[in-house]
Design a protein around this motif. Structure first.
Motif, PDB file in Angstrom:
ATOM      1  N   MET A   1       1.929 -12.845  10.020  1.00 46.97           N
ATOM      2  CA  MET A   1       1.225 -11.710   9.392  1.00 46.97           C
ATOM      3  C   MET A   1       2.096 -10.981   8.377  1.00 46.97           C
ATOM      4  O   MET A   1       1.606 -10.232   7.551  1.00 46.97           O
ATOM      5  N   PHE A   2       3.420 -11.179   8.466  1.00 46.97           N
ATOM      6  CA  PHE A   2       4.332 -10.438   7.592  1.00 46.97           C
ATOM      7  C   PHE A   2       5.050 -11.352   6.610  1.00 46.97           C
ATOM      8  O   PHE A   2       5.982 -12.054   6.975  1.00 46.97           O
ATOM      9  N   GLY A   3       4.584 -11.329   5.369  1.00 46.98           N
ATOM     10  CA  GLY A   3       5.237 -12.060   4.286  1.00 46.98           C
ATOM     11  C   GLY A   3       5.899 -11.061   3.351  1.00 46.98           C
ATOM     12  O   GLY A   3       5.913  -9.853   3.630  1.00 46.98           O
ATOM     13  N   PRO A   4       6.435 -11.531   2.214  1.00 49.55           N
ATOM     14  CA  PRO A   4       7.098 -10.615   1.282  1.00 49.55           C
ATOM     15  C   PRO A   4       6.261  -9.387   0.873  1.00 49.55           C
ATOM     16  O   PRO A   4       6.811  -8.279   0.844  1.00 49.55           O
ATOM     17  N   PRO A   5       4.942  -9.509   0.601  1.00 42.45           N
ATOM     18  CA  PRO A   5       4.204  -8.287   0.213  1.00 42.45           C
ATOM     19  C   PRO A   5       4.215  -7.242   1.329  1.00 42.45           C
ATOM     20  O   PRO A   5       4.348  -6.038   1.064  1.00 42.45           O
ATOM     21  N   GLU A   6       4.083  -7.701   2.580  1.00 42.47           N
ATOM     22  CA  GLU A   6       4.061  -6.769   3.713  1.00 42.47           C
ATOM     23  C   GLU A   6       5.450  -6.139   3.927  1.00 42.47           C
ATOM     24  O   GLU A   6       5.550  -4.956   4.236  1.00 42.47           O
ATOM     25  N   PHE A   7       6.499  -6.928   3.710  1.00 44.83           N
ATOM     26  CA  PHE A   7       7.865  -6.380   3.828  1.00 44.83           C
ATOM     27  C   PHE A   7       8.075  -5.282   2.793  1.00 44.83           C
ATOM     28  O   PHE A   7       8.682  -4.249   3.066  1.00 44.83           O
ATOM     29  N   PHE A   8       7.571  -5.543   1.579  1.00 42.25           N
ATOM     30  CA  PHE A   8       7.739  -4.544   0.513  1.00 42.25           C
ATOM     31  C   PHE A   8       7.035  -3.241   0.898  1.00 42.25           C
ATOM     32  O   PHE A   8       7.607  -2.154   0.778  1.00 42.25           O
ATOM     33  N   LEU A   9       5.804  -3.363   1.397  1.00 37.62           N
ATOM     34  CA  LEU A   9       5.043  -2.160   1.762  1.00 37.62           C
ATOM     35  C   LEU A   9       5.692  -1.433   2.936  1.00 37.62           C
ATOM     36  O   LEU A   9       5.715  -0.200   2.983  1.00 37.62           O
TER      37      LEU A   9
ATOM     38  N   GLN B   1       9.937 -11.397  -4.644  1.00 38.88           N
ATOM     39  CA  GLN B   1       9.325 -12.578  -4.011  1.00 38.88           C
ATOM     40  C   GLN B   1       7.805 -12.521  -4.137  1.00 38.88           C
ATOM     41  O   GLN B   1       7.157 -13.520  -4.436  1.00 38.88           O
ATOM     42  N   SER B   2       7.245 -11.320  -3.904  1.00 39.12           N
ATOM     43  CA  SER B   2       5.790 -11.163  -4.009  1.00 39.12           C
ATOM     44  C   SER B   2       5.316 -11.514  -5.416  1.00 39.12           C
ATOM     45  O   SER B   2       4.282 -12.168  -5.601  1.00 39.12           O
ATOM     46  N   MET B   3       6.091 -11.065  -6.413  1.00 39.86           N
ATOM     47  CA  MET B   3       5.715 -11.350  -7.806  1.00 39.86           C
ATOM     48  C   MET B   3       5.799 -12.856  -8.096  1.00 39.86           C
ATOM     49  O   MET B   3       4.980 -13.404  -8.823  1.00 39.86           O
ATOM     50  N   MET B   4       6.791 -13.519  -7.500  1.00 38.99           N
ATOM     51  CA  MET B   4       6.914 -14.979  -7.710  1.00 38.99           C
ATOM     52  C   MET B   4       5.746 -15.713  -7.046  1.00 38.99           C
ATOM     53  O   MET B   4       5.205 -16.662  -7.599  1.00 38.99           O
ATOM     54  N   ILE B   5       5.355 -15.234  -5.877  1.00 43.50           N
ATOM     55  CA  ILE B   5       4.249 -15.874  -5.152  1.00 43.50           C
ATOM     56  C   ILE B   5       2.953 -15.741  -5.937  1.00 43.50           C
ATOM     57  O   ILE B   5       2.169 -16.676  -6.057  1.00 43.50           O
ATOM     58  N   SER B   6       2.741 -14.536  -6.511  1.00 43.75           N
ATOM     59  CA  SER B   6       1.446 -14.255  -7.145  1.00 43.75           C
ATOM     60  C   SER B   6       1.448 -14.486  -8.657  1.00 43.75           C
ATOM     61  O   SER B   6       0.496 -14.107  -9.327  1.00 43.75           O
ATOM     62  N   ASP B   7       2.532 -15.044  -9.180  1.00 48.24           N
ATOM     63  CA  ASP B   7       2.698 -15.215 -10.627  1.00 48.24           C
ATOM     64  C   ASP B   7       2.574 -13.877 -11.357  1.00 48.24           C
ATOM     65  O   ASP B   7       1.945 -13.785 -12.419  1.00 48.24           O
ATOM     66  N   GLY B   8       3.105 -12.849 -10.770  1.00 49.39           N
ATOM     67  CA  GLY B   8       3.169 -11.542 -11.434  1.00 49.39           C
ATOM     68  C   GLY B   8       1.967 -10.646 -11.205  1.00 49.39           C
ATOM     69  O   GLY B   8       1.879  -9.571 -11.818  1.00 49.39           O
ATOM     70  N   SER B   9       1.051 -11.035 -10.328  1.00 46.07           N
ATOM     71  CA  SER B   9      -0.137 -10.200 -10.111  1.00 46.07           C
ATOM     72  C   SER B   9       0.069  -9.244  -8.929  1.00 46.07           C
ATOM     73  O   SER B   9       0.473  -9.659  -7.846  1.00 46.07           O
ATOM     74  N   TRP B  10      -0.258  -7.978  -9.156  1.00 47.23           N
ATOM     75  CA  TRP B  10      -0.094  -6.964  -8.102  1.00 47.23           C
ATOM     76  C   TRP B  10      -1.154  -7.101  -7.006  1.00 47.23           C
ATOM     77  O   TRP B  10      -1.071  -6.441  -5.982  1.00 47.23           O
ATOM     78  N   SER B  11      -2.141  -7.944  -7.254  1.00 52.22           N
ATOM     79  CA  SER B  11      -3.214  -8.100  -6.267  1.00 52.22           C
ATOM     80  C   SER B  11      -2.665  -8.654  -4.929  1.00 52.22           C
ATOM     81  O   SER B  11      -3.304  -8.529  -3.894  1.00 52.22           O
ATOM     82  N   VAL B  12      -1.461  -9.241  -4.997  1.00 47.91           N
ATOM     83  CA  VAL B  12      -0.854  -9.807  -3.787  1.00 47.91           C
ATOM     84  C   VAL B  12      -0.640  -8.731  -2.713  1.00 47.91           C
ATOM     85  O   VAL B  12      -0.589  -9.035  -1.524  1.00 47.91           O
ATOM     86  N   PHE B  13      -0.579  -7.460  -3.160  1.00 50.47           N
ATOM     87  CA  PHE B  13      -0.334  -6.378  -2.198  1.00 50.47           C
ATOM     88  C   PHE B  13      -1.601  -5.905  -1.477  1.00 50.47           C
ATOM     89  O   PHE B  13      -1.522  -5.041  -0.618  1.00 50.47           O
ATOM     90  N   VAL B  14      -2.740  -6.422  -1.876  1.00 50.92           N
ATOM     91  CA  VAL B  14      -3.980  -5.985  -1.208  1.00 50.92           C
ATOM     92  C   VAL B  14      -4.780  -7.167  -0.671  1.00 50.92           C
ATOM     93  O   VAL B  14      -5.976  -7.049  -0.397  1.00 50.92           O
ATOM     94  N   GLN B  15      -4.119  -8.306  -0.519  1.00 51.42           N
ATOM     95  CA  GLN B  15      -4.864  -9.495  -0.127  1.00 51.42           C
ATOM     96  C   GLN B  15      -5.041  -9.655   1.379  1.00 51.42           C
ATOM     97  O   GLN B  15      -5.933 -10.350   1.830  1.00 51.42           O
ATOM     98  N   HIS B  16      -4.177  -9.025   2.157  1.00 48.36           N
ATOM     99  CA  HIS B  16      -4.258  -9.214   3.604  1.00 48.36           C
ATOM    100  C   HIS B  16      -4.520  -7.901   4.324  1.00 48.36           C
ATOM    101  O   HIS B  16      -4.167  -6.833   3.830  1.00 48.36           O
ATOM    102  N   ASN B  17      -5.112  -8.009   5.510  1.00 52.41           N
ATOM    103  CA  ASN B  17      -5.425  -6.802   6.295  1.00 52.41           C
ATOM    104  C   ASN B  17      -4.158  -6.017   6.641  1.00 52.41           C
ATOM    105  O   ASN B  17      -4.165  -4.792   6.636  1.00 52.41           O
TER     106      ASN B  17
END
Lengths: 500, 205
Positions: free
Chosen positions: A139-147, A452-468
Motif C-alpha cells: 500500500m505504501f509506494g513512493p507517492p505515499e512516502f512523500f505524503l 521517485q514518484s515523478m519518475m514513475i508517473s513521467d512527471g505527472s502529479w496525478s500519481v499523488f491521488v491515484q490510491h486510497n
C-alpha cells in the motif's frame, strides 16, 4: 490467531527461555542507556554468543534485547537530556523539562507505562498484520512516502511554540542540511565541499546527540548546580501519577502506537521519524500546543508509545520480505540467517512458532523493562542530583565514546560538538529545535520519494491521488493544517466575545 | 591484490511483478516505450548492471532509482513502481516461488539444473557475456604476498570451505559454496573488469 500464539507462548514455560528473556532485557536496558550504542551494536555484540543456541532461545534472547534497548535510551533522555538513540530524542523534548521541574518520577512512570502499552498494542498489531503483511507493504509506494513525510513536515508550523517565523527559518535550515551528501536519485554530490565525510549526508545520531545532550551539557556548565533544581524535590510520589497518565491519555497512546506500527511496518521512513511524527501530531491535536516543550506528560507518552510499537512492527518487513527497517533489523537479519531462518514469504509457514515466540519476547521484554525502570527509579534519579562538574565531563565522554563506536569515525564526535553549539544557540535565542529535527529526519524521505514518484508517473502529479492510501494521507495533511488555524481563530473569537 | 579463493557466485535475473502482463523479454521490447526498471541510485552496482543488461539485450529503458537497497527496489518492482527489475537469483527465488515476482530471464550459463525451469538463460538468449556480471564472492590478500604464505592461506581456505560443518551451516542458511582456488578467482575478476570496462559510461554516470 490463538492456535498459532499458544504454542509460541508455551516456549516461555521453560525456565531456560525465561532466563534468556530476562538476560536479553537487562542487556538491552544497560546498553540502551549508552548514547549512540543502540540496538544494532548491542545485537551485533550478542549475536556470536547465540551461535551454539537453538533457534527459539536465540530469538527470545534477541527479542528481549530489542524490546528493552529503546527504553534504556529513553530513561537517559528524560533524566539528563541524553537520548540513547535517535528515536529517544523526541522524549527529551518534554521529558527533560519535567525532570528539571523535579518531576522525574512522573516522567519515568509515564515512560514505563506508555512503553508497556505501546508494546502490547504494537505486538497485537503485528500478530494481526503478519499474515497480511504483504498487502500493507504494497500500500505504501513512493507517492505515499512523500505524503507521509509532508504530513510530518506540516508540524513545523505548530511545533514552533508560537514563533512561526523562527520555526520556519529553523525548518528551512534543517531541510538544507538534510540535502547534504549524495543525491540518491541523480547520484550528484551536494554541499559536500569536496569532503568524503559528507558524502553520506549528516549522520543522524551524532547530530541528535549534539542538539540535545551536548547542548544541554553546555547550558548546565554555564549555569552550574544540578539537573533537578535544588529548591524542588525529585521524589517519586509522581511515579504512580505518571503511570496513571498513560491510561488517562489513552488516545495519545493509541495514536502513538498506530503511528509506530505503521512506520515500522513500511520500510523507508525510519524509526526516528516515528517518534517525532507521533510527538508532532500530538502537539497538533492538542488544544494548547504552546505548552509543549515545557514539560507536558503527553510529550513523553506519545513518542514512547510510538517507539515501542515500532520495535515490534519493524519485524514485519524484516521477516516477510527480508527488508531491514533500520540498522538494528539489518543486524537481526544476519542473526536470522545464522540460525538457518531465511526471511521471506514462506517464513511463517516454515518457522511460525519461533517467529511468534520472538514477537512475544519483544512484548514481555518491554513489560519487564517497564517494571525494572520503575523499581530502579530511585537510584537512577540520583543522576539528576549530581553536580554538573562531575556530570558534564562524564556525559561528554560517554557521548563521544558512543558516537565513535557507531562508525569508528572521529569526525562524528566533532559533528556532535558542532551541533551541540548549534543546539545551545537555538535555546539561548529561543528558536525551537523540533523543526530542525523534523526537517533533518523527513527531508531526505520527502525529496527521494518525490523524485521517485515523478519518475514513475513521467512527471505527472496525478500519481499523488491515484490510491486510497494517498487520499487518506492528503486528508490528514489538510486536517493538520486547517485544525490549528480553526482552533486559533475560534479562541480569538471567544476572547473577543468575552472582552465585548 | 593477491587472490586466494572464490567462494561462489550469484548470477542476476530479470524479473517483473507476478501480475504483470509482461511474460518475457519480447513483451518487454514490444511495450512501445522505454521499460521502467527499479534500482538503487547511479554509481551503485544494481544501477550499472541494469543499464548494461538492457543495453546488451537492446531494450530501451528508463530508471526508477533512489531505493536504498536491493530488497527495496525488488519490492518496488513487485508493487508496480516500475515494469521490472534486475536482482541476484537468491533474492528473486523466494518471491518467484511465492508468485510475487515472475523471473523472465536468467543471466547465467546453466549447465545443469536451473533455479527457474523454463526461463531462458544467457546461452539461450545468445548473450553468454551477461553471465560475467554475476556477483562473485572473492577472497583476497594484500599485493605481493610471499608465495609460501599465499599457499598456506589458499589451502586453509579451501579446507574450511569444503568442511562438512561449514557446508551444512551454509546450506541451512540457503547459501551454497562453490570453492575454487586463487587463480580461478583472479580469472573471474579479469573477466568482470573486461566487461565493465566496455560499459564504463554507465559507471561514470
Amino acid at each position: 490467531m490463538f492456535d498459532i500464539v499458544l504454542p509460541a507462548l508455551h516456549s516461555f514455560a521453560s525456565f531456560e527461555n525465561v532466563g534468556f528473556l530476562v538476560l536479553g532485557t537487562v542487556i538491552g536496558l544497560v546498553f540502551g542507556t549508552i548514547p549512540g550504542l543502540g540496538g544494532a551494536t548491542t545485537l551485533a555484540l550478542v549475536m556470536p554468543m547465540t551461535y551454539g543456541m537453538e533457534q527459539t532461545p536465540a530469538m527470545i534472547l534477541a527479542g528481549g534485547l530489542m524490546g528493552s534497548v529503546a527504553m534504556g535510551g529513553s530513561i537517559t533522555a528524560v533524566l539528563i537530556n541524553t537520548p540513547g538513540s535517535g528515536p529517544s530524542a523526541a522524549t527529551c523534548l518534554d521529558g527533560y523539562p519535567l525532570t528539571q521541574q523535579g518531576k522525574a518520577g512522573m516522567a519515568i512512570g509515564a515512560l514505563a507505562s506508555s512503553t508497556a502499552m505501546g508494546s502490547v498494542i504494537g505486538v497485537f498489531s503485528v500478530l494481526l498484520v503478519l499474515p497480511v503483511a504483504r498487502q500493507l507493504v504494497m500500500m505504501f509506494g513512493p507517492p505515499e512516502f512523500f505524503l507521509l513525510a509532508l504530513l510530518g513536515l506540516t508540524a513545523i508550523s505548530i511545533s514552533s511554540g508560537g514563533k512561526l517565523l523562527c520555526g520556519l527559518v529553523v525548518g528551512a535550515g534543517g531541510l538544507v542540511l538534510s540535502f547534504i551528501g549524495e543525491d540518491a536519485v541523480s547520484g550528484g554530490q551536494r554541499y559536500t565541499f569536496g569532503s568524503d565525510y559528507l558524502w553520506d549526508g549528516l549522520p543522524l545520531v551524532p547530530t541528535l546527540l549534539g542538539l540535545f545532550a551536548i547542548s544541554e551539557m553546555i547550558d548546565l556548565s554555564l549555569k552550574g548546580g544540578a539537573v533537578a533544581k535544588k529548591t524542588e524535590t525529585t521524589e517519586f510520589a509522581g511515579l504512580w501519577e505518571g503511570i496513571r497518565a498513560s491510561f488517562k491519555h489513552w488516545p495519545v497512546v493509541l495514536r502513538g502506537s498506530i503511528i509506530g506500527t505503521l512506520e515500522g511496518s513500511i520500510p523507508g521512513v525510519g524509526g526516528t521519524a516515528a517518534s517525532f511524527l507521533a510527538y508532532s501530531l500530538t502537539v497538533q491535536a492538542d488544544k494548547h500546543p504552546e505548552t509543549f516543550g515545557k514539560g507536558r506528560i503527553e510529550g513523553v507518552i506519545a513518542p514512547e508509545a510510538a517507539i515501542n510499537a515500532k520495535e515490534a512492527a519493524c519485524l514485519i518487513p524484516t521477516l516477510t520480505f527480508g527488508i531491514p527497517a533500520g540498522l538494528e533489523m539489518a543486524v537481526f537479519l544476519g542473526m536470522l540467517i545464522l540460525h538457518g531462518i531465511e526471511p521471506g514469504p514462506m517464513l511463517l509457514i516454515h518457522h511460525s512458532e519461533t517467529i511468534y515466540a520472538l514477537v512475544l519476547a519483544l512484548c514481555f521484554s518491554c513489560l519487564i523493562g517497564a517494571v525494572l525502570g520503575c523499581v530502579c527509579i530511585k537510584p537512577l534519579s540520583l543522576i539528576t542530583k549530581i553536580d554538573v562538574h562531575v556530570l558534564v565531563p562524564l556525559i561528554l565522554a560517554i557521548s563521544a565514546a558512543g558516537t565513535f563506536s557507531i562508525r569508528g569515525e572521529p569526525l562524528d564526535i566533532l559533528l556532535a560538538g558542532v551541533f551541540g553549539v548549534v543546539g545551545y544557540l537555538l535555546r539561548r535565542f529561543e528558536y525551537p529545535r523540533l523543526p530542525l529535527v523534523l526537517a533533518l529526519v523527513l527531508g531526505p524521505v520527502a525529496e527521494r520519494s518525490y523524485h521517485q514518484s515523478m519518475m514513475i508517473s513521467d512527471g505527472s502529479w496525478s500519481v499523488f491521488v491515484q490510491h486510497n492510501t494517498s487520499l487518506v494521507l492528503i486528508s490528514l495533511i489538510v486536517l493538520a493544517v486547517v485544525l490549528p488555524v480553526w482552533r486559533s481563530q475560534s479562541r480569538r473569537r471567544k476572547a473577543a466575545a468575552e472582552f465585548a | 591484490m593477491t587472490w586466494l579463493a572464490s567462494a561462489g557466485a550469484d548470477p542476476y535475473g530479470v524479473a517483473v511483478a507476478g501480475n504483470s502482463s509482461i511474460k518475457n523479454l519480447t513483451d518487454m521490447k514490444a511495450l512501445g516505450r522505454p521499460v521502467k526498471m527499479t534500482s538503487t541510485g547511479p554509481g551503485s552496482t544494481s544501477y550499472v548492471v541494469t543499464h548494461i543488461v538492457m543495453d546488451v539485450l537492446d531494450i530501451p529503458m528508463s530508471s526508477i532509482s533512489g531505493y536504498r537497497g536491493s530488497s527495496e527496489y525488488v519490492i518496488g518492482a513487485m508493487r508496480g513502481d516500475g515494469d521490472g527489475t534486475i536482482a541476484v537469483v537468491p533474492q528473486l527465488l523466494k518471491f518467484h516461488e511465492s508468485g510475487d515476482l515472475k523471473t523472465i530471464a536468467l543471466l547465467a550459463v546453466t549447465a545443469a539444473k536451473s533455479p527457474f525451469p523454463g526461463v531462458p538463460d544467457a546461452t539461450v538468449l545468445g548473450k553468454p557475456d551477461l553471465a560475467k556480471l554475476a556477483i562473485r564472492r572473492l577472497i583476497g590478500a594484500p599485493p605481493n604476498l610471499p608465495d609460501d604464505v599465499r599457499r598456506i592461506l589458499e589451502d586453509s581456505l579451501m579446507k574450511a570451505m569444503t568442511d562438512p560443518e561449514t557446508v551444512k551451516i551454509l546450506q541451512a542458511a540457503g547459501s551454497d559454496l562453490v570453492p575454487e582456488p586463487g587463480n580461478k578467482a583472479a580469472a573471474y575478476l579479469n573477466e568482470s573488469i573486461e566487461l565493465y570496462t566496455r560499459y564504463q559510461k554507465y559507471i561514470q554516470e
